[in-house]
Structures are given as C-alpha cells and as structure tokens.
Design an enzyme around this catalytic site. Structure first.
Site, mmCIF file in Angstrom:
data_model
loop_
_atom_site.group_PDB
_atom_site.id
_atom_site.type_symbol
_atom_site.label_atom_id
_atom_site.label_comp_id
_atom_site.label_asym_id
_atom_site.label_seq_id
_atom_site.Cartn_x
_atom_site.Cartn_y
_atom_site.Cartn_z
ATOM 1 N N HIS A 94 35.302 13.150 64.111
ATOM 2 C CA HIS A 94 35.329 11.932 63.294
ATOM 3 C C HIS A 94 36.461 12.026 62.273
ATOM 4 O O HIS A 94 37.286 11.114 62.159
ATOM 5 C CB HIS A 94 33.993 11.728 62.576
ATOM 6 C CG HIS A 94 34.057 10.765 61.434
ATOM 7 N ND1 HIS A 94 34.234 9.419 61.618
ATOM 8 C CD2 HIS A 94 34.018 10.964 60.087
ATOM 9 C CE1 HIS A 94 34.281 8.819 60.428
ATOM 10 N NE2 HIS A 94 34.160 9.736 59.489
ATOM 11 N N SER A 152 54.476 12.109 64.266
ATOM 12 C CA SER A 152 54.663 11.706 62.865
ATOM 13 C C SER A 152 56.055 12.040 62.370
ATOM 14 O O SER A 152 56.657 11.263 61.630
ATOM 15 C CB SER A 152 53.664 12.422 61.965
ATOM 16 O OG SER A 152 52.385 11.967 62.206
ATOM 17 N N HIS A 198 46.960 18.416 50.945
ATOM 18 C CA HIS A 198 46.980 17.486 49.829
ATOM 19 C C HIS A 198 48.083 16.445 49.956
ATOM 20 O O HIS A 198 47.818 15.254 49.785
ATOM 21 C CB HIS A 198 46.977 18.162 48.469
ATOM 22 C CG HIS A 198 46.734 17.130 47.415
ATOM 23 N ND1 HIS A 198 45.479 16.667 47.113
ATOM 24 C CD2 HIS A 198 47.593 16.368 46.706
ATOM 25 C CE1 HIS A 198 45.581 15.680 46.234
ATOM 26 N NE2 HIS A 198 46.849 15.486 45.969
ATOM 27 N N TYR A 246 47.956 11.899 50.329
ATOM 28 C CA TYR A 246 48.857 10.882 49.778
ATOM 29 C C TYR A 246 49.665 10.185 50.857
ATOM 30 O O TYR A 246 50.112 9.049 50.671
ATOM 31 C CB TYR A 246 49.727 11.474 48.671
ATOM 32 C CG TYR A 246 48.914 11.505 47.413
ATOM 33 C CD1 TYR A 246 48.674 10.328 46.718
ATOM 34 C CD2 TYR A 246 48.308 12.668 46.978
ATOM 35 C CE1 TYR A 246 47.858 10.313 45.611
ATOM 36 C CE2 TYR A 246 47.492 12.661 45.866
ATOM 37 C CZ TYR A 246 47.267 11.481 45.189
ATOM 38 O OH TYR A 246 46.440 11.467 44.105
ATOM 39 N N LYS A 265 50.155 3.098 38.138
ATOM 40 C CA LYS A 265 50.099 2.126 39.231
ATOM 41 C C LYS A 265 48.960 1.132 39.022
ATOM 42 O O LYS A 265 49.148 -0.079 39.131
ATOM 43 C CB LYS A 265 49.935 2.842 40.570
ATOM 44 C CG LYS A 265 51.071 3.792 40.864
ATOM 45 C CD LYS A 265 51.071 4.237 42.291
ATOM 46 C CE LYS A 265 51.578 3.143 43.159
ATOM 47 N NZ LYS A 265 52.999 3.271 43.500
ATOM 48 N N ARG A 309 27.459 19.258 52.496
ATOM 49 C CA ARG A 309 28.056 18.432 53.545
ATOM 50 C C ARG A 309 28.055 19.208 54.864
ATOM 51 O O ARG A 309 27.798 20.415 54.877
ATOM 52 C CB ARG A 309 29.487 18.030 53.156
ATOM 53 C CG ARG A 309 30.446 19.187 53.081
ATOM 54 C CD ARG A 309 31.773 18.799 52.441
ATOM 55 N NE ARG A 309 32.676 18.108 53.350
ATOM 56 C CZ ARG A 309 34.010 18.166 53.270
ATOM 57 N NH1 ARG A 309 34.597 18.863 52.314
ATOM 58 N NH2 ARG A 309 34.757 17.522 54.121
HETATM 59 C C1 HEM Z 1 43.608 11.185 41.106
HETATM 60 C C2 HEM Z 1 43.685 11.528 42.352
HETATM 61 C C3 HEM Z 1 42.867 12.602 43.060
HETATM 62 C C4 HEM Z 1 42.333 13.759 42.584
HETATM 63 C C5 HEM Z 1 42.435 14.296 41.175
HETATM 64 C C6 HEM Z 1 41.642 14.404 43.674
HETATM 65 C C7 HEM Z 1 40.980 15.623 43.607
HETATM 66 C C8 HEM Z 1 40.293 16.207 44.639
HETATM 67 C C9 HEM Z 1 39.649 17.479 44.596
HETATM 68 C C10 HEM Z 1 39.616 18.394 43.380
HETATM 69 C C11 HEM Z 1 39.085 17.728 45.798
HETATM 70 C C12 HEM Z 1 38.344 18.985 46.246
HETATM 71 C C13 HEM Z 1 36.894 18.827 46.181
HETATM 72 C C14 HEM Z 1 36.184 19.969 46.793
HETATM 73 O O1 HEM Z 1 36.357 20.247 48.003
HETATM 74 O O2 HEM Z 1 35.416 20.633 46.077
HETATM 75 C C15 HEM Z 1 39.366 16.597 46.626
HETATM 76 C C16 HEM Z 1 38.957 16.476 47.942
HETATM 77 C C17 HEM Z 1 39.453 15.502 48.785
HETATM 78 N N1 HEM Z 1 40.259 14.451 48.440
HETATM 79 FE FE1 HEM Z 1 40.912 13.995 46.586
HETATM 80 N N2 HEM Z 1 41.765 13.643 44.791
HETATM 81 C C18 HEM Z 1 42.513 12.534 44.446
HETATM 82 C C19 HEM Z 1 42.894 11.527 45.269
HETATM 83 C C20 HEM Z 1 42.686 11.513 46.631
HETATM 84 C C21 HEM Z 1 43.260 10.562 47.544
HETATM 85 C C22 HEM Z 1 44.192 9.423 47.160
HETATM 86 C C23 HEM Z 1 42.822 10.879 48.772
HETATM 87 C C24 HEM Z 1 43.090 10.224 50.119
HETATM 88 C C25 HEM Z 1 43.464 9.039 50.313
HETATM 89 C C26 HEM Z 1 41.964 12.037 48.645
HETATM 90 C C27 HEM Z 1 41.332 12.654 49.698
HETATM 91 C C28 HEM Z 1 40.562 13.768 49.600
HETATM 92 C C29 HEM Z 1 39.926 14.415 50.711
HETATM 93 C C30 HEM Z 1 40.021 13.984 52.180
HETATM 94 C C31 HEM Z 1 39.211 15.478 50.208
HETATM 95 C C32 HEM Z 1 38.281 16.390 50.981
HETATM 96 C C33 HEM Z 1 38.927 17.416 51.778
HETATM 97 C C34 HEM Z 1 37.906 18.229 52.521
HETATM 98 O O3 HEM Z 1 37.561 17.849 53.648
HETATM 99 O O4 HEM Z 1 37.461 19.236 51.996
HETATM 100 N N3 HEM Z 1 41.899 12.392 47.333
HETATM 101 N N4 HEM Z 1 40.116 15.677 45.901
HETATM 102 CU CU LIG Z 2 43.802 17.433 47.249
#
Ligand code: HEM
Ligand SMILES: [Cu+2]
Lengths: 286, 534
Positions: free
Chosen positions: B86, B179, B262, B266, B340, B459
């Site tokens: 998925h 890509s 990461h 974006y 933004k 999860r």
């Molecule tokens: C202000 C902006 C953002 C911050 C500060 C942020 C911060 C974080 C942090 C700290 C995690 C880790 C959480 C953990 O596993 O314990 C996380 C996971 C994640 N974030 Fe963000 N994030 C931001 C924006 C975004 C954006 C824009 C996207 C995608 C469009 C995104 C997608 C994801 C995904 C997919 C994960 C999970 C990854 C996994 O499968 O473990 N994040 N984010």
């Molecule tokens: Cu990240």
C-alpha cells in the site's frame, strides 16, 4: 508518420518505438534478475533476452540520434538541452556513488569503532579490536590481506589520469579540425582505459586467489569490491562510449562547432576519473 | 505575471492556427510511441489513478482487518504485505506519477515551449512504470507471499525476506530510473525551453516547484538505489553492509534510506504546493501574494530537507547531540513552510473569492496540510517522538500531509485543469459532493488515529488491545467511505470527458498562466510550435 513536426524554432521528434523497446528490455532484466538471484527457472533466459533487447535498443536509438545530429536536425537549443541533460545525469551518478562512499564512512567512523567499544566487547564480541581494514567481529579470524595502494592501484591511477590528458588532446584536435589528432587521441584514451580494466581484473583475481580478500570479507570486502566494482563498471561503459565516438570520428562525424556527442562522453570519462581519485584516496590509501 | 496576461488579444486561434495541422497520430502507436507531452501526461494520470485504486484496495484490506480486535480476515503475514505495498504503490505509483502527469501537461504550456526537452526519453520515463508495477504486483505471488517489511524496507528484515523482496528491489530500481529521467527532462525544459521573455522569476509557481522537486529527485533517487542495492548484495552476494557480525550495521540502512526518504516526502509535497499556488490566486482573483518569497521558501525547504533525515531515527540509537541537531534542523523547516501558508492566506485576503471545486480542495489542503505540519512539529521534538515513534500518531501525521495535502491538491489540480485538457466542464455539483465526502471521510478515518497513537497503539500490527476498539471501528468506517467517494471522482471525470458542457478558453477568469491566456480549450495537440509573444 510525422517526423519533424516543425522546423522553425524547435525540434520535436516523431513517434518512436525505442522507448517501449527499452521498457521491455528493462522489464525483462528486472524480472529475470529477480528469478535468477533466487535460482528459479527461467531467470537466465529472461536475463539473456533482456540484455539482447537492451543492446539492440542502445544501438538503434543512439544511431538514430547520431543520424539526426549529422543530418542537421539539432539546432543550438537542442545542443544546449543535451548539455543540461548530461550534466544532471552525471550529478545523479555522483549521488549514487555518494551512497556507497557514505556507507564506507559510516562503517569506518561508527559501526566498527562501536563494535570494538567496551560495551560490545564485553557483551557480544569478546576480544574484537576495532581498526581498519576490518572484516568485523565474526569474520576477522578468517584473515585476509587488504589491497596495497602503491602497486597496481597506483599504476591504474596513472593510467586513468593520463587518459584524461589524451582525451583532451583529442578534443583539441577536433577543435582545430585535425582529424588525425582526434582519432589518435581517442585511440590512446581507449587503450589506457582498457589497460586499466585488465589491471583491475588482475587485481581482483589476485585478491581472490592469493589474499583471501573476497566480496564476502566483511565490511572491508563489501565496501572495497562494491566501490571499485561499480567504478570498474562505469569505466567499461565509458570505454564502450569512447569506441562509439571513435567510430563516429573515423566516419567523419563532429565539427568544431557541433560535437555534443564527443563532449558528453568526455564529461562522463572525466567524472569516472574523479571518482577513481576519490577511491584511490579513500579506499586504498586511507 | 501581468506582462504575460493583460495586453493580449483574446482571439486565441490566431496565434495558433491549430485547426490546420492539429493532426494526431492514430492507433496504438499514438500512445506506445508517443513524443507528445500531452498524451504522455494523460497516460501518467490514468496510470496514477489505476495505481490509486490498487493501493486503495490494499488500504481497504488493512482497515477491514483492523475493524475489530483479533485476527479475522487475513493472516498477519498478508497484513504486513498489504501495509508494505500500500505504501510503496501509493507513494511511487499514485502520488508521484500524478504530479509528473501534471508536469507533462502543464510545464511546456506554461513556459511557452512546444514540448518537453527530450520527448522520447519522456515516453520512456512513463513506460518504465508498467514493468515496475508488474514487479510489485508479481511480488504478491512470489513463494512466501509479498514482503512484509514496510515501505521503508528496513534491514535486517529485508535481508531475510523471501523472493518477493527481490522483485520489490528491482521495481524500486526501475521506478528510480523513471523518476531520474523524468526529472532531467523537466529541469532541462524549464532551464532551456522557456519562450523569450519568460524569465525564471516570471514563471508560474507550478514550474518553480517542479524545478525544485526535480532537483530533489535527481539528488535523492540514486541514494535510494544505493540503499536497495546494498540490500540486494547482502541478500544474495554475501556482503555485510547491514550485518554487525561482518562490521556493518542495520542502522546504516536507515541512514541511507532516510537521506532519500525525507527529501522524498517533499518530492511529494512541493508539486502540491505548486498546484495550490496556481489555484488559490485564480479563485481569489488576485496575484499570488509574495511570489518571490514563495520561490525562496520552496528552495529553502528543498535544501533543509537533506539535513533532517535523523528525525526518523531518534529511537534507533544516536547520541544526544545528534538528536538535538536533528531536532533543531527539523523545526527550522516550519519557518519556510509557515511563509508559504501565510502567503496563501494573504492571497485570499480581500480577494473576491468564489468556491468552485478546485478552490474547495485547496482550502481543504490549506487546513489539513497545516494540521499535518503541526503534528510533524510535535514529532520533531525528541522526547515526544520517543513516545510516539511507530504509533498511529505517525500514521495520522503522514496521512494528513500526503492524503489531505498531496492528494487533495492533485484533486484540486485535476478539477482546475480538466476544462483546459478536455475542453469540457465537469459537473460542479458532483465535484462539490466529491470534495465534501472526501473531506469528511478523510477526517473520520485519520483524526481518530491521533488519539490511538497517543494512547499507544502501534502501527503495522494486524491485531490490537481491546481499549482501541472504538476508534479503530470509526477509522475503518471512515476509510470505507473515503474509498467509495473516490469512485464518484472517477464518475465525474468520465462524465466530463464524455458529455461535459463546452468549456471556455479561459474558464477561470482569475487564471493568468499561458495555457489559459494564450491557448484555446481544449489545448491543441501541438501548442506553441512557435514561441508565443509575451
Ligand atoms: C513541518 C513539516 C514536517 C515535519 C516537522 C515532519 C516531521 C516528521 C517526523 C519527526 C517524523 C517521524 C515520526 C516517527 O517516525 O516517529 C515524520 C514522519 C513522516 N512524515 Fe513528516 N514532517 C513534516 C512534513 C511532512 C510532509 C510534507 C510529508 C509528506 C508529504 C511528510 C511525510 C512523512 C512520512 C511519510 C512519515 C512517516 C515515515 C515512516 O513510514 O516512518 N512529513 N515527519
Ligand atoms: Cu522526515
């Protein structure tokens, strides 16, 4: 079918079957390789077909492009597009090598010292001494000799660096319309590149037969063979590209104003050179 | 932008005399051998929607199993395989190709070019997707079933998984090649194919966001290729990159993966920003507020995104100093993101707003993406993340940014440009229904997951403790509703193509990029065969 849809300002090629051929080749290779690494039936056949289609595609697509170029379809703008495209492609290659250099750095700076730290020594790997080269705690008893920098590798450094010079001489020949200089410069570059590959093959076979240094020799073996191996693969590809450019030069292609094909290959070759210098320092010397 | 729009005659067919030589190739070769950015864009979009349904079906399996505690419908192995594919299919098969489809359709028209810089390579970028999708689907039928390793494909689980893992690895390789080629094409088109007078700082923001995204892709995809290559050689060729006994380290995989990962989030978010930055000004009938600061904010997000990967690994074991660095660096991203959001809101300030479907989806994006950004900020704080890591809070976070963020913006973009692409209008009432159903069901599905996570539900687990039963039931019901609502979307699009009313050349009076001001609807098969006069 439509070929050149418009000639005033831009060149837009007509329908082409090369992309779908390439996609078929890559699909066959991906599926075939998945089967082969698991020793499943059919994998090898698919891989073989994939490679055949791939070579057919490369030969056909690139000769089509060379033909279009020689028949004057490409204007200055297309030339510039090719330059941008090639530069960004090389940048992506830099990042690919970056992943492996990063792994080398991480292993040397973090994982090996960690494994030799007090905590791990006492709990998991008694007696393991951190250091480099290392095959890690489990394999270090089997013993291997690391590759010495100041033998064949140093010669190979000389070979590749001089191949950069001969390639530039060839380029000068092209610019001053001296075809002989162009052709001999290219031939010398190819000879140096192929000698490099032969030496590398010898180096590998010594490693396997006399030094007990293998891909499976822990962290050192993995980083050594993967980094130098991918580099060697790039030298091989670069050499094939040089052969193509040589044939095209003999056939009278390229003019001082219009020779992106030559320059693209030259950039690629210099990039491969630079990677080798990094390898020589980071893998062999340090 | 004003120079582009106003002083131009509205009799569009003069510039283009498209009626005479707007001949399309026919038969299967039109698609298989295409060198037309519009046809290739269309193929990208339909492929993306197909994968959206496939990935969506997998999500339905996940939510059906989680409907109540205990194991009811699938085996744990199959459940894990579902979460893995998925994620992979939605990220690489649905969202990314959707935005590449937009890029193909729009960038040449918006910069005044006849096509992409490398039309044949463009077609190859698309046609690599079907073999990759084939491998991902074939993985389900490999001996031992799909690889239940998660979309992040962490070692050492992956070095022990069955043959499905190899199919997955090669699929990732092929997607990466696609890509990278697509990105090189986009960068070159933007840098080298702009019509005279279309300065970089006059480009529609959508082009800017794609220029920056393409850079991110070229820089990060090869690193992912490196990571899965090491996995492959560890599996089959005896290397020890991720094996501590050989001096390697499984944590090394996480570093390499997240160095890609990461930026990848974006890569998904930035083109979405681009779409929103086109739609909001159009329905506010005002130019985008702070155009230059939007460009700089996007660029700084891109640069920062390579410096924060450690926030995914706080609990994997790292020195406190490193945790502190990654925490501060991560929170920094909130600043350009805030710029933004501020600019989008300021664009609407005192505008003459109307709320057609694209605008509704953009507003949905604005609220919910910001919420996802806030939960990201919460997660970036080390002591908090130590509690929340690997819980449903993280799942809620990334679905707010990826579904309500990226996917909603893709919907906004589709409704916005459908009139230009097809020359026909979609059914506004049904579009609004699609929006409200999606919005409501989305929140029912994912809002409760914040509480599940805060309460400690992990999860990627097919079963859970009894106290989580209520919220999981709610979430599953929401998910089924969300899934069904997307069939309505398909219906709206098909209805528009087949029997929509004729659209105007400039369907949205506030839209001011070249495809609206200089081209008729539908856009001719070959647009700008000579550069437009700007
Ligand atoms: C202000 C902006 C953002 C911050 C500060 C942020 C911060 C974080 C942090 C700290 C995690 C880790 C959480 C953990 O596993 O314990 C996380 C996971 C994640 N974030 Fe963000 N994030 C931001 C924006 C975004 C954006 C824009 C996207 C995608 C469009 C995104 C997608 C994801 C995904 C997919 C994960 C999970 C990854 C996994 O499968 O473990 N994040 N984010
Ligand atoms: Cu990240």
């Amino acid at each position: 079918m439509t070929t050149k849809q418009n000639t005033d300002n831009y060149y837009v090629p007509g329908l082409s079957h090369w992309p779908i051929t390439a996609s078929l080749a890559i699909g066959l290779l991906g599926f075939g390789a998945s089967l082969t690494v698991n020793h499943m039936t059919g994998g090898n056949i698919l891989l073989l077909c994939g490679f055949l289609v791939l070579f057919f595609m490369f030969a056909g697509w690139f000769s089509a492009v060379a033909h279009e170029s020689e028949s004057g379809s490409y204007n200055a703008q297309v030339d510039k597009s090719f330059r941008w495209g090639m530069s960004w492609f090389i940048f992506s290659e830099v990042m690919f090598f970056g992943a492996f250099f990063g792994a080398l750095g991480y292993i040397r700076l973090y994982s090996i010292p960690d494994l030799g730290s007090l905590e791990h020594q006492a709990l998991m790997w008694p007696g393991f001494k951190a250091g480099w080269p290392s095959a890690g705690p489990h394999f270090s008893t089997s013993g291997f000799s690391p590759m010495e920098a100041w033998g064949v590798p140093a010669i190979n450094t000389g070979l590749l660096l001089s191949s950069g010079v001969t390639l530039t001489i060839a380029h000068w020949g092209l610019l001053k319309k001296n075809r002989t200089q162009l052709i001999w410069g290219l031939a010398a570059t190819i000879a140096l590149g192929m000698t490099f590959l032969v030496f590398q093959a010898l180096e590998y076979s010594t490693a396997y037969s006399e030094m007990n240094l293998k891909l499976t020799s822990g962290a050192y073996g993995a980083t050594f063979f993967m980094l130098t191996g991918f580099h060697g693969f790039h030298v091989t590809v670069g050499t094939i590209m040089l052969w193509v450019i040589l044939f095209r030069s003999v056939a009278g292609h390229f003019t001082p104003e219009h020779h992106f094909g030559f320059e693209g290959v030259a950039w690629y070759w210099h990039f491969v050179d630079v990677v080798w210098v990094l390898l020589f320092v980071l893998v062999y010397i340090l | 932008m004003s120079t582009v729009t106003h002083d131009h005659p509205h009799d569009l067919s003069h510039d283009q005399d498209h009626d005479h030589h707007d001949h399309k190739p026919t038969g299967i070769m039109r698609w298989v051998g295409s060198t037309n950015h519009k046809d290739i864009g269309t193929m990208y979009l339909w492929f993306s929607f197909t994968m959206f349904l496939v990935g969506g079906a997998m999500a339905m399996v996940i939510r059906a199993e989680l409907f109540q505690p205990g194991l009811q419908i699938v085996t744990p192995e199959f459940f894990n395989s579902m979460t893995t594919y998925h994620g992979l299919i939605m990220v690489f098969g649905a969202i990314m190709p959707a935005f590449v489809g937009f890029a193909n359709w729009l960038i040449p028209m918006q910069v005044g070019a006849p096509d992409m810089a490398f039309p044949r390579m463009n077609n190859l970028s698309f046609w690599l997707l079907p073999p990759a999708a084939f491998l991902l689907i074939a993985a389900q039928f490999a001996p031992g079933g799909g690889a239940g390793v998660g979309w992040t494909m962490y070692a050492p689980l992956t070095t022990q998984a069955g043959p499905a893992m190899d199919l997955t690895i090669f699929a990732v390789h092929i997607l990466g090649i696609s890509s990278i080629m697509g990105s090189i094409n986009i960068i070159t088109t933007i840098l080298n194919m702009r019509a005279p007078g279309m300065d970089l700082m006059k480009m529609p923001l959508f082009c800017w966001t794609w220029l920056i995204t393409a850079y991110l892709l070229v820089a990060s995809m090869p690193v992912l290729a490196g990571a899965v290559t090491m996995t492959l050689t560890d599996r089959h060729f005896g290397t020890n990159f991720f094996n501590a006994a050989g001096g390697g380290d499984p944590v090394l995989y996480q570093h390499v993966f997240w160095f890609f990962g990461h930026p990848e989030v974006y890569i998904i978010a930035i083109p979405a920003f681009g779409v929103i930055s086109q739609v909001i000004p159009a329905f506010s009938r005002k130019p985008l507020f702070g155009y230059a600061s939007m460009v700089y904010a996007t660029a700084s997000i891109a640069i920062l995104s390579f410096l924060v990967w450690g926030h995914h690994m706080y609990t994997a074991g790292m020195p406190v100093e490193t945790q502190l660095y990654f925490m501060y660096a991560t929170t920094l991203i909130a600043i350009p993101t805030g710029v933004k959001v501020f600019n989008w809101v300021a664009t609407m300030w005192q505008g003459s707003l109307t709320f057609e479907t694209p605008m509704l989806f953009s507003l949905g994006f604005l609220f919910l993406f910001s919420l996802g950004g806030f939960t990201g900020l919460v997660l970036s704080v080390v002591p908090v993340d130590v509690q929340l890591q690997d819980t449903y809070y993280v799942v809620a976070h990334f679905h707010y940014v990826m579904v309500a963020g990226a996917l909603f913006s893709a919907f906004a973009g589709i409704y916005f440009w459908l009139p230009k692409w097809t020359g026909k209008m979609y059914d506004e009432t049904l579009g609004k229904w699609h929006f409200w159903l999606s919005l409501i069901f989305f929140n029912i599905t994912f809002f409760v997951q914040h509480f599940l996570g805060l309460a400690g539900m992990p999860r990627r687990i097919p079963d859970y403790a009894l106290q989580f039963a209520e919220f999981n039931k709610i979430s599953s019901l929401g998910a089924f509703g969300f899934g069904l609502s997307q069939l309505l979307f398909l219906y709206v699009v098909v209805k528009c193509i087949r029997s929509g009313e004729k659209a105007l050349d400039r369907q949205w009076d506030g839209a001011d990029s070249l495809e609206w001001t200089h081209l008729p609807s539908p856009a001719p098969y070959h647009s700008f065969t000579t550069p437009p006069k700007l």
